[in-house]
Design a protein around this motif. Structure first.
Motif, mmCIF file in Angstrom:
data_model
loop_
_atom_site.group_PDB
_atom_site.id
_atom_site.type_symbol
_atom_site.label_atom_id
_atom_site.label_comp_id
_atom_site.label_asym_id
_atom_site.label_seq_id
_atom_site.Cartn_x
_atom_site.Cartn_y
_atom_site.Cartn_z
ATOM 1 N N LYS A 104 41.387 40.818 36.893
ATOM 2 C CA LYS A 104 42.830 41.049 36.953
ATOM 3 C C LYS A 104 43.364 41.604 35.640
ATOM 4 C CE LYS A 104 42.952 37.543 40.448
ATOM 5 N NZ LYS A 104 43.145 38.422 41.624
ATOM 6 N N GLY A 105 42.442 42.028 34.782
ATOM 7 C CA GLY A 105 42.842 42.702 33.544
ATOM 8 C C GLY A 105 43.122 41.778 32.383
ATOM 9 N N THR B 24 46.674 44.594 42.159
ATOM 10 C CA THR B 24 45.284 44.414 42.591
ATOM 11 C C THR B 24 45.243 43.935 44.033
ATOM 12 O OG1 THR B 24 45.258 42.245 41.563
ATOM 13 C CG2 THR B 24 44.147 44.009 40.366
ATOM 14 N N LEU C 111 50.033 42.955 37.805
ATOM 15 C CA LEU C 111 48.595 43.066 38.045
ATOM 16 C C LEU C 111 48.196 42.339 39.313
ATOM 17 C CD1 LEU C 111 47.243 42.633 34.447
ATOM 18 C CD2 LEU C 111 46.762 44.541 35.971
ATOM 19 N N LYS D 203 41.558 39.657 29.528
ATOM 20 C CA LYS D 203 40.284 39.473 28.823
ATOM 21 C C LYS D 203 40.534 38.840 27.476
ATOM 22 C CE LYS D 203 38.176 43.272 31.259
ATOM 23 N NZ LYS D 203 38.106 44.708 31.360
#
Ligand SMILES: [Zn+2]
Ligand SMILES: [Zn+2]
Length: 237
Positions: free
Chosen positions: A100-101, A124, A120, A103
């Motif tokens: 989901k982006g 997604t 997001l 990190k």
């Protein structure tokens, strides 16, 4: 916590549903939007986490807070980190967040997870053809941008999912719209004005006749009750 239900391991679907709910609350908190942890907990247990207890869902949210902290990200204020989670679960939560982006931050990098988390999740979900989360309290969600974006994703999903067939009478849409798509209207089974949520479990795609019937007919109650029987994704509210 109630450990009796913890003997079975959590599936990827369960973990992902938890992460989605977490990010949704996180995004709302970032934007000073109201949300109730207890409501979100209940919603999860009425849906994808039906096998879990309230306390184990709560504990899972605290696990996600712990992973967010490990990644150098912020966490939801109300969910303190519960750190003694197995490394296997921690790794799986990290993988879902990465998808989901979200990190690990590199040194000097800005904390990027703010309101974008919400977008997001929605984006997604749409890309993967998954169900959007929607809005639990449409009347209380005061940010117009958020409300409209989420309402759009629910509406789009329901229309797409209907494949041009009215979910009331099972007939194909009466005509094709100017935009080339079958004409159906989106209806909230429990009306928004009565506190209904703007989610796919409270939303149907109807032909104009069925839609009018829901609002104006003498048998609107019975007609609406049928929806809950024949449309699996709906949840009575
Ligand atoms: Zn119809
Ligand atoms: Zn309606």
């Amino acid at each position: 916590m109630d450990t009796s239900k913890e003997k079975t391991g959590w599936s990827d679907e369960e973990l992902e549903a938890s992460v989605d709910a977490y990010l949704k609350m996180f995004a709302l908190e970032q934007q000073n939007q109201p949300f109730k942890k207890a409501d979100e907990n209940r919603l999860l247990r009425e849906g994808p986490l039906s096998k879990r207890s309230a306390s184990s869902v709560e504990y899972r949210m605290q696990n996600i807070s712990a992973v967010m902290e490990q990644l150098g990200q912020q966490r939801i204020t109300g969910y303190v980190s519960a750190k003694n989670l197995g490394s296997g679960v921690s790794k799986r939560i990290k993988e879902i967040l990465a998808k989901k982006g979200i990190k690990a931050l590199r040194k000097g990098e800005q904390r990027a997870v703010t309101f974008t988390a919400l977008q997001l999740v929605e984006v997604t979900a749409l890309q993967q053809n998954e169900a959007p989360v929607g809005v639990l309290n449409p009347k209380e969600t005061t940010s117009t941008v958020v409300r409209l974006a989420r309402a759009q994703s629910v509406k789009k999903w329901v229309l797409k999912h209907s494949q041009g067939i009215c979910e009331g009478c099972g007939q194909t849409a009466p005509f094709v719209s100017a935009n080339g798509r079958p004409f159906l209207e989106v209806h909230h089974v429990k009306h928004l004005i009565d506190g209904g949520t703007d989610r796919i479990c409270n939303t149907v795609a109807l032909c104009p006749n069925c839609h009018r019937r829901c609002h104006h007919s003498s048998d609107k109650k019975e007609f609406t009750a049928e929806f809950y029987k024949k449309i699996e994704r709906l949840r009575p509210e």
